[in-house]
Design an enzyme around this catalytic site. Structure first.
Site, PDB file in Angstrom:
ATOM      1  N   ASP A 145      21.012  -1.204 -25.342  1.00 26.74           N
ATOM      2  CA  ASP A 145      19.771  -0.506 -25.713  1.00 26.74           C
ATOM      3  C   ASP A 145      18.746  -0.587 -24.576  1.00 26.74           C
ATOM      4  O   ASP A 145      18.708  -1.575 -23.840  1.00 26.74           O
ATOM      5  CB  ASP A 145      19.206  -1.131 -26.994  1.00 26.74           C
ATOM      6  CG  ASP A 145      18.147  -0.241 -27.639  1.00 26.74           C
ATOM      7  OD1 ASP A 145      18.069   0.958 -27.297  1.00 26.74           O
ATOM      8  OD2 ASP A 145      17.404  -0.748 -28.491  1.00 26.74           O
TER       9      ASP A 145
ATOM     10  N   HIS B 153      20.257   6.923 -19.137  1.00 25.37           N
ATOM     11  CA  HIS B 153      21.639   6.887 -19.633  1.00 25.37           C
ATOM     12  C   HIS B 153      22.627   6.844 -18.463  1.00 25.37           C
ATOM     13  O   HIS B 153      23.616   6.125 -18.505  1.00 25.37           O
ATOM     14  CB  HIS B 153      21.929   8.101 -20.519  1.00 25.37           C
ATOM     15  CG  HIS B 153      21.103   8.112 -21.776  1.00 25.37           C
ATOM     16  ND1 HIS B 153      20.955   7.004 -22.576  1.00 25.37           N
ATOM     17  CD2 HIS B 153      20.378   9.099 -22.376  1.00 25.37           C
ATOM     18  CE1 HIS B 153      20.178   7.301 -23.609  1.00 25.37           C
ATOM     19  NE2 HIS B 153      19.809   8.555 -23.503  1.00 25.37           N
TER      20      HIS B 153
ATOM     21  N   LEU C   8      42.245  -6.463 -20.498  1.00 19.99           N
ATOM     22  CA  LEU C   8      41.042  -6.306 -21.330  1.00 19.99           C
ATOM     23  C   LEU C   8      41.208  -5.072 -22.210  1.00 19.99           C
ATOM     24  O   LEU C   8      41.635  -4.018 -21.732  1.00 19.99           O
ATOM     25  CB  LEU C   8      39.809  -6.113 -20.416  1.00 19.99           C
ATOM     26  CG  LEU C   8      38.499  -5.767 -21.137  1.00 19.99           C
ATOM     27  CD1 LEU C   8      37.977  -6.970 -21.926  1.00 19.99           C
ATOM     28  CD2 LEU C   8      37.433  -5.316 -20.139  1.00 19.99           C
TER      29      LEU C   8
END
Ligand code: FPP
Length: 223
Positions: free
Chosen positions: A12, A29, A123
Site C-alpha cells: 500500500d 504503481h 519460491l
C-alpha cells in the site's frame, strides 16, 4: 526460532508516494511494480517458500477507469518482462483471485507464465489479482459443493486459492487493516505494519521485520 514459510504483503502507498514526488498516481504503481523483484530475491536468499502479494483487490474495480486500465496494462507488462527472471530464479508464478473478468490477452499471459514456471521450486509467488478473501471463500465453497465434499476445515482449506497458512503478514503505507486479504490463511499470522510507502520499501526493512518475527513467541492459541 519461528519458521517462516509463507510471507504475505499488502503493498500500500503507491498513490501517496507519487503525490509526494509531485507525480501522477500511476507513476507510484510503476515504482511499486519495480520493488517486487527484490522481494522475491529476499525470499529466495532466506528460504521463504511462498510470497503472496496483494496487487489488485475485488474492491479496486471501483477506482477511476483510467487507473484500473493502467493497472491492467502494468500487470501485463510486468508478466511479460519478468518471464526470463522467473525462469532463471526458479520462481513458480501463481495467481490467486478470480481471473475470469480479465481480458483474453492478460488471461493468456497468466496461464502461459504459470505453465512455464510450474515446476520451479525455489519460491512460489502468489500474485493476488481481482482477489478478495470473501470471494475466495465463496469460490471454494462452490467447488466443494460441485464435488459433493463434506463441509469441514480440511476441505475448505484445500479448496482455497492458497492452502498454506501465512506466518508473517506485512502491510506498508501506514494503515492497519487487512482489507479482505487472505483472511483464513492469516488466522494466526503475525502482523507487521510500517509507515513506509510501498515504492520505498526495501529488503533492508524487510530483513528487520523478519528478524523481529523470528523472536516472537507463537502459541497458536495454546500455552
Ligand atoms: C496500493 O496503493 C496499491 C495498489 C492498489 C496496487 C498495487 C500495485 C502495485 C504494487 C504495482 C503493480 C504490481 C504489479 C505486480 C504489476 P494505493 O494506490 O492504494 O496507494 P495510496 O493508498 O497511497 O493511494
Amino acid at each position: 526460532m519461528n519458521s517462516l514459510k509463507h510471507l504475505a504483503i499488502i503493498m500500500d502507498g503507491n498513490g501517496r508516494w507519487a503525490k509526494k514526488q509531485g507525480l501522477i498516481r500511476t507513476k507510484g504503481h510503476e515504482a511499486g511494480a519495480n520493488v517486487v523483484e527484490a522481494m522475491c530475491e529476499f525470499c529466495i536468499r532466506n528460504d521463504i517458500k511462498i510470497l503472496s502479494l496483494y496487487a489488485f483487490s475485488t474492491e479496486n474495480w471501483s477506482r477511476p477507469k483510467s487507473e484500473v486500465d493502467f493497472l491492467m496494462d502494468l500487470l501485463l507488462k510486468f508478466l511479460v518482462s519478468k518471464k526470463e527472471s522467473f525462469i532463471k530464479n526458479e520462481i513458480n508464478f501463481n495467481v490467486i483471485g478470480d481471473i475470469i473478468p480479465f481480458n483474453d490477452k492478460l488471461r493468456d499471459e497468466i496461464s502461459n507464465l504459470k505453465s512455464l514456471t510450474k515446476d520451479n521450486k525455489k519460491l512460489k509467488l502468489n500474485l493476488a489479482i481481482n482477489y478478495g478473501a470473501k470471494d475466495e471463500i465463496l469460490r471454494a465453497l462452490k467447488r466443494m459443493q460441485e464435488q459433493n465434499l463434506d463441509i469441514n476445515e480440511a476441505n475448505l482449506e484445500a479448496n482455497l486459492d492458497e492452502s498454506e497458512p501465512i506466518d508473517l503478514l506485512i502491510r506498508t503505507g501506514g494503515e492497519k487493516r487487512l482489507s479482505n486479504f487472505m483472511l483464513i490463511q492469516a488466522s494466526y499470522a503475525e502482523l507487521a505494519f510500517t509507515d513506509t510507502l510501498w515504492p520505498d520499501f526495501t529488503s533492508l526493512e524487510l530483513e528487520k521485520i523478519v528478524q523481529n518475527f523470528y523472536q516472537i513467541s507463537r502459541r497458536f492459541g495454546g500455552l
